[in-house]
Design a protein around this motif. Structure first.
Motif, PDB file in Angstrom:
ATOM      1  N   ASP A   1       0.846  -1.188   0.000  1.00 20.73           N
ATOM      2  CA  ASP A   1       0.000   0.000   0.000  1.00 20.73           C
ATOM      3  C   ASP A   1       0.883   1.240   0.000  1.00 20.73           C
ATOM      4  OD1 ASP A   1      -2.382   1.508   0.194  1.00 20.73           O
ATOM      5  OD2 ASP A   1      -2.181   1.612   2.369  1.00 20.73           O
ATOM      6  N   VAL A   2       0.649   2.135  -0.940  1.00 18.95           N
ATOM      7  CA  VAL A   2       1.371   3.402  -0.965  1.00 18.95           C
ATOM      8  C   VAL A   2       0.708   4.309   0.069  1.00 18.95           C
ATOM      9  CG1 VAL A   2       2.009   5.423  -2.335  1.00 18.95           C
ATOM     10  CG2 VAL A   2       2.015   3.150  -3.387  1.00 18.95           C
ATOM     11  N   LYS A   3       1.433   4.589   1.139  1.00 17.19           N
ATOM     12  CA  LYS A   3       0.897   5.421   2.216  1.00 17.19           C
ATOM     13  C   LYS A   3       1.079   6.899   1.919  1.00 17.19           C
ATOM     14  CE  LYS A   3      -0.242   2.092   5.048  1.00 17.19           C
ATOM     15  NZ  LYS A   3      -1.640   1.736   5.233  1.00 17.19           N
ATOM     16  N   ARG A   4       2.053   7.222   1.076  1.00 18.25           N
ATOM     17  CA  ARG A   4       2.295   8.608   0.675  1.00 18.25           C
ATOM     18  C   ARG A   4       2.938   8.581  -0.707  1.00 18.25           C
ATOM     19  NH1 ARG A   4       4.152  13.643   3.855  1.00 18.25           N
ATOM     20  NH2 ARG A   4       5.053  14.932   2.209  1.00 18.25           N
ATOM     21  N   GLU A   5       2.366   9.312  -1.632  1.00 21.98           N
ATOM     22  CA  GLU A   5       2.922   9.417  -2.984  1.00 21.98           C
ATOM     23  C   GLU A   5       4.165  10.297  -2.957  1.00 21.98           C
ATOM     24  OE1 GLU A   5       1.814   8.121  -5.946  1.00 21.98           O
ATOM     25  OE2 GLU A   5       0.048   7.140  -5.112  1.00 21.98           O
ATOM     26  N   GLY A   6       5.129   9.980  -3.797  1.00 23.93           N
ATOM     27  CA  GLY A   6       6.339  10.773  -3.895  1.00 23.93           C
ATOM     28  C   GLY A   6       7.024  10.540  -5.221  1.00 23.93           C
ATOM     29  N   SER A   7       8.021  11.385  -5.522  1.00 22.78           N
ATOM     30  CA  SER A   7       8.677  11.287  -6.823  1.00 22.78           C
ATOM     31  C   SER A   7      10.202  11.238  -6.760  1.00 22.78           C
ATOM     32  CB  SER A   7       8.250  12.472  -7.702  1.00 22.78           C
ATOM     33  OG  SER A   7       8.578  13.699  -7.056  1.00 22.78           O
TER      34      SER A   7
ATOM     35  N   GLU B   1       7.588  13.644   5.853  1.00 19.30           N
ATOM     36  CA  GLU B   1       7.091  14.988   6.185  1.00 19.30           C
ATOM     37  C   GLU B   1       8.262  15.958   6.351  1.00 19.30           C
ATOM     38  OE1 GLU B   1       4.074  17.591   6.500  1.00 19.30           O
ATOM     39  OE2 GLU B   1       3.756  15.450   6.224  1.00 19.30           O
ATOM     40  N   THR B   2       9.276  15.541   7.063  1.00 22.80           N
ATOM     41  CA  THR B   2      10.475  16.372   7.252  1.00 22.80           C
ATOM     42  C   THR B   2      11.151  16.654   5.913  1.00 22.80           C
ATOM     43  OG1 THR B   2      10.850  15.505   9.469  1.00 22.80           O
ATOM     44  CG2 THR B   2      12.762  16.451   8.353  1.00 22.80           C
ATOM     45  N   LEU B   3      11.312  15.629   5.104  1.00 18.94           N
ATOM     46  CA  LEU B   3      11.976  15.777   3.808  1.00 18.94           C
ATOM     47  C   LEU B   3      11.181  16.679   2.869  1.00 18.94           C
ATOM     48  CD1 LEU B   3      13.095  12.068   3.443  1.00 18.94           C
ATOM     49  CD2 LEU B   3      14.638  14.045   3.707  1.00 18.94           C
ATOM     50  N   ALA B   4       9.864  16.633   2.954  1.00 17.02           N
ATOM     51  CA  ALA B   4       9.023  17.484   2.107  1.00 17.02           C
ATOM     52  C   ALA B   4       9.311  18.961   2.364  1.00 17.02           C
ATOM     53  CB  ALA B   4       7.549  17.179   2.346  1.00 17.02           C
ATOM     54  N   LYS B   5       9.589  19.305   3.599  1.00 20.17           N
ATOM     55  CA  LYS B   5       9.922  20.696   3.947  1.00 20.17           C
ATOM     56  C   LYS B   5      11.251  21.128   3.332  1.00 20.17           C
ATOM     57  CE  LYS B   5       7.348  20.353   8.232  1.00 20.17           C
ATOM     58  NZ  LYS B   5       7.418  20.078   9.656  1.00 20.17           N
ATOM     59  N   GLU B   6      12.061  20.145   2.938  1.00 25.48           N
ATOM     60  CA  GLU B   6      13.352  20.412   2.305  1.00 25.48           C
ATOM     61  C   GLU B   6      13.266  20.272   0.782  1.00 25.48           C
ATOM     62  OE1 GLU B   6      16.233  17.784   4.120  1.00 25.48           O
ATOM     63  OE2 GLU B   6      15.347  18.126   6.099  1.00 25.48           O
ATOM     64  N   GLY B   7      12.067  20.030   0.269  1.00 21.66           N
ATOM     65  CA  GLY B   7      11.878  19.893  -1.167  1.00 21.66           C
ATOM     66  C   GLY B   7      12.134  18.504  -1.707  1.00 21.66           C
ATOM     67  N   ILE B   8      12.199  17.507  -0.836  1.00 21.74           N
ATOM     68  CA  ILE B   8      12.407  16.120  -1.265  1.00 21.74           C
ATOM     69  C   ILE B   8      11.086  15.367  -1.138  1.00 21.74           C
ATOM     70  CG2 ILE B   8      13.636  13.956  -0.826  1.00 21.74           C
ATOM     71  CD1 ILE B   8      15.887  15.715   0.436  1.00 21.74           C
ATOM     72  N   SER B   9      10.615  14.819  -2.242  1.00 24.68           N
ATOM     73  CA  SER B   9       9.333  14.125  -2.283  1.00 24.68           C
ATOM     74  C   SER B   9       9.554  12.619  -2.103  1.00 24.68           C
ATOM     75  CB  SER B   9       8.645  14.399  -3.628  1.00 24.68           C
ATOM     76  OG  SER B   9       7.463  13.658  -3.746  1.00 24.68           O
ATOM     77  N   ALA B  10       9.195  12.120  -0.930  1.00 25.68           N
ATOM     78  CA  ALA B  10       9.412  10.701  -0.611  1.00 25.68           C
ATOM     79  C   ALA B  10       8.119   9.916  -0.722  1.00 25.68           C
ATOM     80  CB  ALA B  10       9.989  10.564   0.796  1.00 25.68           C
ATOM     81  N   GLU B  11       8.184   8.823  -1.458  1.00 24.31           N
ATOM     82  CA  GLU B  11       7.059   7.890  -1.517  1.00 24.31           C
ATOM     83  C   GLU B  11       7.247   6.861  -0.409  1.00 24.31           C
ATOM     84  OE1 GLU B  11       4.887   7.065  -4.954  1.00 24.31           O
ATOM     85  OE2 GLU B  11       5.467   4.947  -4.965  1.00 24.31           O
ATOM     86  N   VAL B  12       6.198   6.610   0.355  1.00 23.49           N
ATOM     87  CA  VAL B  12       6.252   5.625   1.436  1.00 23.49           C
ATOM     88  C   VAL B  12       5.430   4.413   1.006  1.00 23.49           C
ATOM     89  CG1 VAL B  12       5.733   5.141   3.854  1.00 23.49           C
ATOM     90  CG2 VAL B  12       6.574   7.418   3.188  1.00 23.49           C
TER      91      VAL B  12
END
Length: 149
Positions: free
Chosen positions: A22-28, A47-58
């Motif tokens: 299951d993709v819990k969070r979409e990212g690129s 969430e932390t990485l998103a504030k730095e401009g890094i889009s993480a898929e979980v």
């Protein structure tokens, strides 16, 4: 570590498919592969990485056997970077199996080395203070992602 977890539960009967991630969070930018208690830590790291401009898929694997290899490889094909996160010790942990699968079946999808974030190669300490230091936390996950460039 999940015993005290509280959260939303669907109304009525429901099932979770065996062998279906299951993709819990979409990212690129990077795929964080996890299961069990590490899902919350990966979501916090994302969430932390998103504030730095890094889009993480979980990607929550939910089951290890059977393993949803297609979801794993699809996510890596999208992000081209992989960080595997699990609670067990690094050596001998299931993360090594996941890394082997991606290296064998999806090597050309990767733009960076596969990273694994796991517990140290020691027994889990009995002391609550030491155990809290031993367990993988979101900041360690985010640090591993940052090394990928």
């Amino acid at each position: 570590m999940l015993y005290a977890t509280k959260g939303e539960v669907p109304e009525g009967e429901y099932t979770i498919p065996i062998g279906k991630a299951d993709v819990k969070r979409e990212g690129s930018d990077v795929t964080l592969v996890c299961w069990s208690a590490m899902v919350r830590q990966c979501l916090a790291a994302a969430e932390t990485l998103a504030k730095e401009g890094i889009s993480a898929e979980v990607l929550d694997l939910r089951t290890l056997i059977p393993l949803d290899k297609s979801a794993l490889l699809e996510s890596v094909a999208k992000t081209h970077k992989l960080v595997i996160v699990h609670e067990a010790s690094l050596t001998g942990g299931f993360g090594g199996e996941i890394a082997a699968i991606v290296a064998d079946e999806g090597f050309d999808l990767l733009d960076a080395p596969i990273k694994r974030v796991a517990g140290p190669d020691t027994p889990v300490p009995f002391s609550p203070v030491l155990e809290a230091e031993w367990i993988v936390k979101a900041d360690k996950i985010a640090a591993a992602v940052r090394t990928l460039g």
